[in-house]
Motif scaffolding. Structure first.
Motif, PDB file in Angstrom:
ATOM      1  N   UNK A 146       0.816  -1.236   0.000  1.00 14.92           N
ATOM      2  CA  UNK A 146       0.000   0.000   0.000  1.00 14.92           C
ATOM      3  C   UNK A 146       0.844   1.277   0.000  1.00 14.92           C
ATOM      4  N   UNK A 147       2.099   1.164   0.414  1.00 13.41           N
ATOM      5  CA  UNK A 147       2.992   2.319   0.486  1.00 13.41           C
ATOM      6  C   UNK A 147       3.902   2.347  -0.745  1.00 13.41           C
ATOM      7  N   UNK A 148       3.891   3.450  -1.486  1.00 16.39           N
ATOM      8  CA  UNK A 148       4.684   3.558  -2.714  1.00 16.39           C
ATOM      9  C   UNK A 148       6.178   3.410  -2.453  1.00 16.39           C
ATOM     10  N   UNK A 149       6.667   3.992  -1.360  1.00 17.37           N
ATOM     11  CA  UNK A 149       8.090   3.896  -1.046  1.00 17.37           C
ATOM     12  C   UNK A 149       8.477   2.442  -0.773  1.00 17.37           C
ATOM     13  N   UNK A 150       7.604   1.709  -0.081  1.00 16.58           N
ATOM     14  CA  UNK A 150       7.880   0.292   0.170  1.00 16.58           C
ATOM     15  C   UNK A 150       7.973  -0.473  -1.144  1.00 16.58           C
ATOM     16  N   UNK A 151       7.071  -0.182  -2.062  1.00 14.01           N
ATOM     17  CA  UNK A 151       7.102  -0.852  -3.364  1.00 14.01           C
ATOM     18  C   UNK A 151       8.418  -0.568  -4.087  1.00 14.01           C
ATOM     19  N   UNK A 152       8.837   0.680  -4.055  1.00 18.57           N
ATOM     20  CA  UNK A 152      10.086   1.061  -4.726  1.00 18.57           C
ATOM     21  C   UNK A 152      11.295   0.384  -4.074  1.00 18.57           C
ATOM     22  N   UNK A 153      11.333   0.345  -2.743  1.00 15.92           N
ATOM     23  CA  UNK A 153      12.440  -0.308  -2.041  1.00 15.92           C
ATOM     24  C   UNK A 153      12.520  -1.790  -2.393  1.00 15.92           C
ATOM     25  N   UNK A 154      11.370  -2.448  -2.430  1.00 13.97           N
ATOM     26  CA  UNK A 154      11.338  -3.879  -2.746  1.00 13.97           C
ATOM     27  C   UNK A 154      11.800  -4.116  -4.180  1.00 13.97           C
ATOM     28  N   UNK A 155      11.300  -3.328  -5.112  1.00 16.75           N
ATOM     29  CA  UNK A 155      11.682  -3.486  -6.508  1.00 16.75           C
ATOM     30  C   UNK A 155      13.188  -3.308  -6.686  1.00 16.75           C
ATOM     31  N   UNK A 156      13.736  -2.275  -6.085  1.00 20.97           N
ATOM     32  CA  UNK A 156      15.179  -2.031  -6.180  1.00 20.97           C
ATOM     33  C   UNK A 156      15.979  -3.168  -5.547  1.00 20.97           C
ATOM     34  N   UNK A 157      15.516  -3.643  -4.390  1.00 14.88           N
ATOM     35  CA  UNK A 157      16.226  -4.721  -3.710  1.00 14.88           C
ATOM     36  C   UNK A 157      16.219  -6.003  -4.551  1.00 14.88           C
ATOM     37  N   UNK A 158      15.066  -6.347  -5.110  1.00 17.71           N
ATOM     38  CA  UNK A 158      14.990  -7.547  -5.949  1.00 17.71           C
ATOM     39  C   UNK A 158      15.956  -7.459  -7.130  1.00 17.71           C
ATOM     40  N   UNK A 159      16.013  -6.302  -7.748  1.00 22.91           N
ATOM     41  CA  UNK A 159      16.918  -6.128  -8.890  1.00 22.91           C
ATOM     42  C   UNK A 159      18.377  -6.241  -8.461  1.00 22.91           C
ATOM     43  N   UNK A 160      18.699  -5.760  -7.269  1.00 18.73           N
ATOM     44  CA  UNK A 160      20.073  -5.859  -6.782  1.00 18.73           C
ATOM     45  C   UNK A 160      20.413  -7.296  -6.386  1.00 18.73           C
ATOM     46  N   UNK A 161      19.427  -8.023  -5.868  1.00 24.12           N
ATOM     47  CA  UNK A 161      19.668  -9.407  -5.464  1.00 24.12           C
ATOM     48  C   UNK A 161      19.812 -10.348  -6.654  1.00 24.12           C
ATOM     49  N   UNK A 162      19.129 -10.032  -7.768  1.00 21.64           N
ATOM     50  CA  UNK A 162      19.090 -10.966  -8.899  1.00 21.64           C
ATOM     51  C   UNK A 162      19.715 -10.423 -10.176  1.00 21.64           C
TER      52      UNK A 162
END
Length: 195
Positions: A146-162
């Protein structure tokens, strides 16, 4: 101001006498200048106490996680876990820099440099790597948080992990565009099945 002056003097005397009782080796102030200096010192100490009390304890836990050695990472009991970091990263009430962003960075470093077994690409959990299992369980669904910043953090983290997945739906994901969320979630799930 004249009415406030007696109150200020009383408070000053109380503060100095409190300070004197806390540190009995100090003598009473010799003049108003010394009294003012001692009051300034007390005010600085009070400010430091207030600042320390207002710090988020999770920021200290993130620093603790970031200081673990590879051997400490292997012990999963009694330590800060990767799932704790995800929880703090996703909490919109937490400070963005000192907690949320720091948690995301600690997760990335825990996976890539610190050897967190929960984020291992070589150890298996079922048919997937532990990192893929962790991302599936704790991160993928948060792309629709529900939080846009949380969505952005998760997306960035996934890209950095993979790294690059080569999947268009993941590349097109936009934390501000709801139409991109479900396709990206499905694409990540497809991708992680092979990891």
């Amino acid at each position: 101001m004249r009415r406030a002056l007696p109150t200020l003097l009383i408070l000053a005397v109380v503060a100095v006498s409190f300070q004197a009782s806390a540190a009995p080796s100090r003598a009473a102030p010799k003049n108003l200048r010394e009294l003012g200096q001692r009051l300034d010192d007390v005010a600085v100490r009070i400010q430091n106490i207030v600042e320390e009390a207002s710090k988020d304890p999770d920021a200290a836990r993130i620093k603790l996680y970031s200081s673990y050695t590879p051997d400490q990472m292997k012990r999963t009991r009694g330590r800060v876990r990767a799932e704790d970091l995800v929880e703090w990263m996703l909490d919109p009430k937490k400070n963005f820099v000192t907690v949320r962003q720091a948690a995301a960075k600690a997760l990335q470093e825990g996976a890539q440099f610190r050897g967190d077994p929960e984020l291992s690409r070589t150890e298996k959990q079922g048919s997937k790597s532990r990192r893929a299992w962790f991302c599936e369980k704790h991160l993928i669904k948060q792309l629709a948080h529900e939080d846009r910043i949380s969505r952005a953090l998760v997306s960035d983290l996934l890209k950095k992990l993979w790294g690059s997945t080569g999947l268009v739906e993941i590349t097109r994901y936009n934390p501000s565009n709801e139409k991109t969320w479900k396709p990206a979630i499905k694409a990540w799930r497809r991708y992680l099945k092979r990891q």
